[in-house]
Each structure stands twice: as structure tokens, then as C-alpha cells.
Design a protein around this motif. Structure first.
Motif, PDB file in Angstrom:
ATOM      1  N   LEU A 192      -5.838   0.441 -11.961  1.00 41.15           N
ATOM      2  CA  LEU A 192      -5.299   0.443 -10.595  1.00 41.15           C
ATOM      3  C   LEU A 192      -4.901   1.853 -10.169  1.00 41.15           C
ATOM      4  N   VAL A 193      -4.231   2.573 -11.055  1.00 40.80           N
ATOM      5  CA  VAL A 193      -3.790   3.926 -10.715  1.00 40.80           C
ATOM      6  C   VAL A 193      -4.993   4.840 -10.514  1.00 40.80           C
ATOM      7  N   ARG A 194      -6.035   4.674 -11.323  1.00 43.00           N
ATOM      8  CA  ARG A 194      -7.239   5.493 -11.138  1.00 43.00           C
ATOM      9  C   ARG A 194      -7.861   5.236  -9.764  1.00 43.00           C
ATOM     10  N   ARG A 195      -7.866   3.980  -9.335  1.00 42.53           N
ATOM     11  CA  ARG A 195      -8.413   3.663  -8.016  1.00 42.53           C
ATOM     12  C   ARG A 195      -7.584   4.322  -6.921  1.00 42.53           C
ATOM     13  N   LEU A 196      -6.280   4.323  -7.078  1.00 43.02           N
ATOM     14  CA  LEU A 196      -5.426   4.992  -6.100  1.00 43.02           C
ATOM     15  C   LEU A 196      -5.667   6.504  -6.107  1.00 43.02           C
ATOM     16  N   MET A 205      -7.288  -5.583  -2.203  1.00 40.84           N
ATOM     17  CA  MET A 205      -7.239  -6.657  -3.198  1.00 40.84           C
ATOM     18  C   MET A 205      -6.834  -7.974  -2.555  1.00 40.84           C
ATOM     19  N   GLU A 206      -7.415  -9.058  -3.043  1.00 39.51           N
ATOM     20  CA  GLU A 206      -7.116 -10.396  -2.537  1.00 39.51           C
ATOM     21  C   GLU A 206      -5.815 -10.917  -3.145  1.00 39.51           C
ATOM     22  N   GLU A 207      -5.231 -11.894  -2.472  1.00 43.50           N
ATOM     23  CA  GLU A 207      -3.953 -12.461  -2.899  1.00 43.50           C
ATOM     24  C   GLU A 207      -4.025 -13.010  -4.317  1.00 43.50           C
ATOM     25  N   ALA A 208      -5.110 -13.704  -4.645  1.00 44.44           N
ATOM     26  CA  ALA A 208      -5.233 -14.307  -5.973  1.00 44.44           C
ATOM     27  C   ALA A 208      -5.291 -13.233  -7.063  1.00 44.44           C
ATOM     28  N   GLU A 209      -5.966 -12.133  -6.770  1.00 40.82           N
ATOM     29  CA  GLU A 209      -6.079 -11.056  -7.754  1.00 40.82           C
ATOM     30  C   GLU A 209      -4.725 -10.393  -7.988  1.00 40.82           C
ATOM     31  N   ILE A 210      -3.978 -10.179  -6.915  1.00 42.10           N
ATOM     32  CA  ILE A 210      -2.650  -9.591  -7.031  1.00 42.10           C
ATOM     33  C   ILE A 210      -1.719 -10.516  -7.809  1.00 42.10           C
ATOM     34  N   SER A 263      -3.826   7.577   6.303  1.00 41.71           N
ATOM     35  CA  SER A 263      -2.535   6.917   6.121  1.00 41.71           C
ATOM     36  C   SER A 263      -2.679   5.429   6.361  1.00 41.71           C
ATOM     37  N   ALA A 264      -2.002   4.636   5.525  1.00 42.54           N
ATOM     38  CA  ALA A 264      -2.015   3.187   5.698  1.00 42.54           C
ATOM     39  C   ALA A 264      -0.676   2.697   6.211  1.00 42.54           C
ATOM     40  N   SER A 265       0.079   3.580   6.906  1.00 45.67           N
ATOM     41  CA  SER A 265       1.433   3.241   7.325  1.00 45.67           C
ATOM     42  C   SER A 265       1.471   1.985   8.158  1.00 45.67           C
ATOM     43  N   ASP A 266       0.560   1.878   9.160  1.00 45.68           N
ATOM     44  CA  ASP A 266       0.598   0.722  10.045  1.00 45.68           C
ATOM     45  C   ASP A 266       0.273  -0.551   9.280  1.00 45.68           C
ATOM     46  N   ALA A 267      -0.753  -0.464   8.419  1.00 49.27           N
ATOM     47  CA  ALA A 267      -1.153  -1.651   7.665  1.00 49.27           C
ATOM     48  C   ALA A 267      -0.077  -2.100   6.706  1.00 49.27           C
ATOM     49  N   LEU A 268       0.701  -1.130   6.183  1.00 46.11           N
ATOM     50  CA  LEU A 268       1.715  -1.486   5.201  1.00 46.11           C
ATOM     51  C   LEU A 268       3.001  -1.956   5.852  1.00 46.11           C
ATOM     52  N   GLY A 269       3.111  -1.834   7.161  1.00 47.88           N
ATOM     53  CA  GLY A 269       4.244  -2.412   7.863  1.00 47.88           C
ATOM     54  C   GLY A 269       5.577  -1.800   7.523  1.00 47.88           C
ATOM     55  N   GLU A 270       5.724  -0.454   7.619  1.00 46.35           N
ATOM     56  CA  GLU A 270       7.012   0.159   7.351  1.00 46.35           C
ATOM     57  C   GLU A 270       8.007  -0.272   8.415  1.00 46.35           C
ATOM     58  N   CYS A 271       9.293  -0.043   8.139  1.00 43.99           N
ATOM     59  CA  CYS A 271      10.350  -0.487   9.039  1.00 43.99           C
ATOM     60  C   CYS A 271      11.059   0.723   9.634  1.00 43.99           C
ATOM     61  N   GLN A 310       8.990  -2.609  -4.185  1.00 40.48           N
ATOM     62  CA  GLN A 310       9.022  -3.285  -2.892  1.00 40.48           C
ATOM     63  C   GLN A 310       7.686  -3.193  -2.145  1.00 40.48           C
ATOM     64  N   ASP A 311       6.848  -2.214  -2.494  1.00 42.27           N
ATOM     65  CA  ASP A 311       5.602  -2.012  -1.763  1.00 42.27           C
ATOM     66  C   ASP A 311       4.358  -2.319  -2.594  1.00 42.27           C
ATOM     67  N   THR A 312       4.535  -2.835  -3.798  1.00 40.09           N
ATOM     68  CA  THR A 312       3.384  -3.079  -4.673  1.00 40.09           C
ATOM     69  C   THR A 312       2.350  -3.960  -3.990  1.00 40.09           C
ATOM     70  N   HIS A 313       2.784  -5.104  -3.509  1.00 41.73           N
ATOM     71  CA  HIS A 313       1.858  -6.071  -2.913  1.00 41.73           C
ATOM     72  C   HIS A 313       1.168  -5.464  -1.697  1.00 41.73           C
ATOM     73  N   ALA A 314       1.942  -4.841  -0.811  1.00 48.16           N
ATOM     74  CA  ALA A 314       1.372  -4.317   0.432  1.00 48.16           C
ATOM     75  C   ALA A 314       0.355  -3.220   0.170  1.00 48.16           C
ATOM     76  N   VAL A 315       0.641  -2.332  -0.761  1.00 48.61           N
ATOM     77  CA  VAL A 315      -0.278  -1.218  -1.041  1.00 48.61           C
ATOM     78  C   VAL A 315      -1.560  -1.725  -1.702  1.00 48.61           C
ATOM     79  N   LEU A 316      -1.436  -2.601  -2.679  1.00 48.04           N
ATOM     80  CA  LEU A 316      -2.636  -3.115  -3.336  1.00 48.04           C
ATOM     81  C   LEU A 316      -3.514  -3.870  -2.350  1.00 48.04           C
ATOM     82  N   SER A 317      -2.891  -4.564  -1.431  1.00 51.77           N
ATOM     83  CA  SER A 317      -3.647  -5.307  -0.429  1.00 51.77           C
ATOM     84  C   SER A 317      -4.287  -4.384   0.598  1.00 51.77           C
ATOM     85  N   ALA A 318      -3.491  -3.479   1.185  1.00 49.40           N
ATOM     86  CA  ALA A 318      -3.993  -2.649   2.280  1.00 49.40           C
ATOM     87  C   ALA A 318      -4.827  -1.470   1.790  1.00 49.40           C
TER      88      ALA A 318
END
Length: 438
Positions: free
Chosen positions: A104-108, A408-413, A4-12, A396-404
Motif C-alpha cells: 500500500l505504501v509503495r502505491r502511495l 480501493m473498494e469497500e470490501a478490499e479495505i 490533491s485529493a482534498s475535495d474527494a477526502l472531505g476535509e473539514c 482518521q483518514d485511512t479509509h478515505a485515502v485508500l478509497s479516493a
């Protein structure tokens, strides 16, 4: 199992929750509308991390299926329909009709435990996202396809919708007023039950496949069809035909096998009488002052009551008509006779039993908007369902999931966003503050 990447993705989260039975499992949700989202919401309620992939700019079709809409001040608020089946999920807006998005989806999928999709049979093959393409990349993947008619058979290429399936499956042939009654004719059930039943069967199959994987290490492809699911749920009506040879017909609110088991008109409202045994029938007759009916040899057993249904129901209707509904139901409860009212939606949601069972759950979306949802009905004593994430805003979670999750780096996203392959949304204030202080 996927981590799980819950902590890295910073849920509320609103509060700490106990461990859930499916915690640690990762679900990739490529579905929309209801049958498949219902399955993935159940998995999310039971603790799985669900990543919902949606089309940028549009999202799940049901986001627009209103009114009513959840008023949150945005230009495109989400419809209530969407909110009913999409809590405990994260939203990723990825256009997988484009090669970069499909990659991207294949990687996920390579890191997922479960993938659920409800595209038409063969519809994902052109993107390399079908079971045949993904299982070699991730042999432990449990890939569940939900379609109208399944992956095989003469109807496999057809689209399937709940109303269509209710009719084709035979369900509508036994739903509605009988021939000769006012308002006669077939009627669909007032809820999309074929979609919901299929979602439930899909969830059961996924959990069975997880147990198989636990024993063997093997993933597999699950093929769930709306028509199959609804045919399976013809239950006693289909067995009545298979055993007795007579085609079941519409009976209105009456039961095909049990009498008395229907609605009756009291002086001020309708009441439901559901006698499942001879003893309950005798108790009903006693409280109605009709011991003569209980003593009548024609009505001594359910088989006799079924045979002489019309005569008995006329007599019961006469005995019930003078009662006030509340008084009769109270007397039935005291006498041990099953029965109840016909509630409207607002009445049942305000019922003290529903409140005692905590079936309504208040949640808060990441933008602060409050939403009340109907909870998961199973009560697990050690590892209960949890309500961690309100139905997400689109992307709402696209950036966080691709990063965590993908590193993926910020420039790639940003390059993918600029090219229209993905879409992102502003993070919630709590998440922004957490990222600032991390």
C-alpha cells in the motif's frame, strides 16, 4: 506534480483560504517524533497535501509523550508534544512491516512528489521502501532521509537523539555557566534545537530539489543528519576557532564577540542589554548617567570592550542595579538601545506583539475538539501559509485515502482492516454528513 485529493477526502475546513505556494504537491510522511515531522508540517503549512503513515494501535511515538494530553473524551488522548508538529496532515494507520501494508505504501509513493522518513540508515530496505527501491518506481520522487548521523560514515548505523547531538556537536560546550561560576557546567538548550534545525534544513533541501526537478524532471535522494545540521549551526563559535585557534568556552549569557551583550540584574528583575554597535553603547552609557564609560579609550570600540569585558560589565552592573526593569527597558527603547525582558512561556504567548502577528491559531479537530497551535512564522504576501487541518486522530483518514487516492473498494479495505494491516477511525460528523448527501 501530484494532484490533491482534498475535495474527494472531505476535509473539514473552518474557512476558505487563498492558494498556498505548495498546493498540488503530495507528501508521503513516514516519520515520527520531531525532526522529520517538523519538516513535513512546514510543507503542509505551505499547502502540500501530507499523508502521515503511522503504526496501527500506537501511532507516532509522541502521541503518548505526556502529560499534558488534549482532553477529548477518548480513552487514549493525544499528548501536547504530538500536537506541536502534526497539523495539516492526514493520518493513515498502515502496518508496513507486513507485505500487504508495504505494498500500500509503495502505491502511495508512486503518486507522491516527496517522501520523508527518519528510520535508521537502511531500516526501510527490508520493506522495499528505501530510496533505492522507490526511485525506480517514481523517478520524479524527492526522497528525504533524516537520521542522527547520515547515510555514510563510521556512525551511520547509530541512532541519534537531540540531547546526544547537542553534546556531540559541541553545542553544550558553549552553553552554560563558565568555569568558576556557581552552577558551572555544560547545559543543553531548553528546546530540542538539533531536531528542529535539522527539520528546517531538510525543508530547505526539499524545496531546492523541487526546483531541480522543475528544471530537469529528476527526483533525488536527500540525506540529512542531525549531527551535520548542528555542526553547521556552530556558526561564529566554530569560525572563531578556525580563524583564531582558541577553543570557545562557556560564557553563560555573555556573547563571545560582542560587549555589552548579556543579562543584567535590575532592582526587581533581569534585563537583556544587546548593544551591537559603538553608537548603541554610547547611548546606553548616556541614559545610565555614565558618559565616563563611553569616553574611556578602553571602551571606545567593541574590540576594546571585549578585551576589558570584566571591568566594563562590573561598572554597567552597578549602574543598572538601582533601576526598575520596566523603567530601564522603556528608557532603552526611547534611546534606541536594543534590550528586552526574559519572558516566561506564558508571558510571551500573551505578548501583544505575538498577538498582532497572529502567531497563535485556533483549530478544531474533526471530532470537534478545539486546539490552539503556534503558527508558521513566514509571512508570504501572495500565498500565505494556511491552517486547514488540525493534528489528526490516529488513522482518521485511512479509509478515505485508500478509497479516493488508490481507488480501493469497500470490501478490499474491510479485508485489510480485519487482517490488522490497517486501522481506521470514525469520520467526523461533518464528513459523514457530506458523504451521506454526496
Amino acid at each position: 506534480m501530484g494532484h490533491s485529493a482534498s475535495d474527494a477526502l472531505g476535509e473539514c475546513p473552518d474557512a476558505e483560504v487563498p492558494p498556498s505556494p505548495l498546493a498540488g504537491l503530495k507528501v508521503l510522511d513516514l516519520s515520527r517524533v520531531l525532526a522529520a515531522p517538523w519538516a513535513t508540517q512546514i510543507l503542509g503549512d505551505l499547502g502540500a497535501e501530507v499523508l502521515k503513515v503511522e503504526q496501527p494501535g500506537k501511532g507516532d511515538d509522541t502521541r503518548g509523550w505526556g502529560p499534558p494530553f488534549l482532553e477529548d473524551g477518548s480513552a487514549r488522548p493525544d499528548a501536547a508534544y504530538y500536537l506541536c508538529a502534526n497539523r495539516n496532515k492526514r493520518s493513515l494507520a498502515i502496518d508496513f512491516s507486513r507485505p500487504q501494508g508495504a505494498a500500500l505504501v509503495r502505491r502511495l509513493a508512486e503518486d507522491a512528489d516527496i517522501l520523508v522518513e527518519n528510520f535508521r540508515t537502511g531500516g526501510l530496505a527490508k520493506y522495499g521502501l528505501d530510496a533505492a527501491s522507490l526511485l525506480p518506481l517514481n523517478p520524479r520522487l524527492i526522497y528525504c532521509s533524516i537520521t542522527g548521523f547520515g547515510q555514510t560514515g563510521p556512525y551511520a548505523e547509530r541512532g541519534g537523539y537531540d540531547f546526544l547531538i547537542q553534546g556531540m556537536s559541541g553545542l553544550m560546550s558553549v552553553t552554560g555557566r563558565p568555569e568558576g561560576d556557581a552552577g558551572e557546567g555544560p547545559v543543553k538548550v531548553g528546546l530540542p534545537v538539533s531536531d528542529l534545525f535539522t527539520g528546517l534544513y531538510a525543508t530547505t533541501a526539499i524545496l531546492a530539489a523541487l526546483n531541480h526537478r522543475h528544471a530537469t524532471g529528476e527526483g533525488q535522494h536527500i540525506d540529512c543528519a542531525l549531527l551535520d545540521s548542528q555542526v553547521a549551526l556552530l556558526v561564529n563559535q566554530a569560525m572563531n576557532f578556525l580563524v583564531g585557534g582558541e577553543v570557545p568556552k562557556r560564557l553563560g549569557n555573555a556573547h563571545p564577540n560582542v560587549v555589552p551583550y548579556r543579562d543584567f540584574a535590575a532592582s526587581d528583575d533581569y534585563v537583556l542589554v544587546t548593544c551591537g554597535s559603538d553608537g548603541q553603547f554610547r547611548a546606553l552609557c548616556a541614559l545610565l548617567g555614565r558618559d565616563d564609560l563611553a569616553a574611556d579609550p578602553r571602551f571606545a570600540t567593541n574590540a576594546g570592550r571585549l578585551r576589558d569585558r570584566r571591568v566594563l560589565e562590573v561598572e554597567l552592573a552597578r549602574a543598572i542595579a538601582p533601576w526598575r526593569a520596566a523603567d530601564l527597558l522603556a528608557a532603552m527603547a526611547k534611546a534606541g538601545v536594543p534590550g528586552g525582558p526574559i519572558n516566561s512561556i506564558d508571558q510571551v504567548l500573551a505578548d501583544p506583539q505575538v498577538a498582532a502577528r497572529e502567531m497563535l491559531r485556533a483549530m478544531r479537530r474533526d471530532d470537534g475538539t478545539e486546539v490552539t497551535v503556534i503558527g508558521y512564522p513566514g509571512r508570504l504576501s501572495r500565498s500565505p501559509a494556511s491552517y486547514r487541518l488540525a493534528p489528526p486522530r490516529l488513522g482518521q483518514d485511512t479509509h478515505a485515502v485508500l478509497s479516493a487516492a488508490l481507488g480501493m473498494e469497500e470490501a478490499e479495505i474491510e479485508a485489510l482492516r480485519a487482517a490488522g494491516v490497517i486501522a481506521t477511525a470514525e469520520p467526523c460528523p461533518q464528513r459523514r454528513e457530506a458523504e451521506r448527501t454526496a
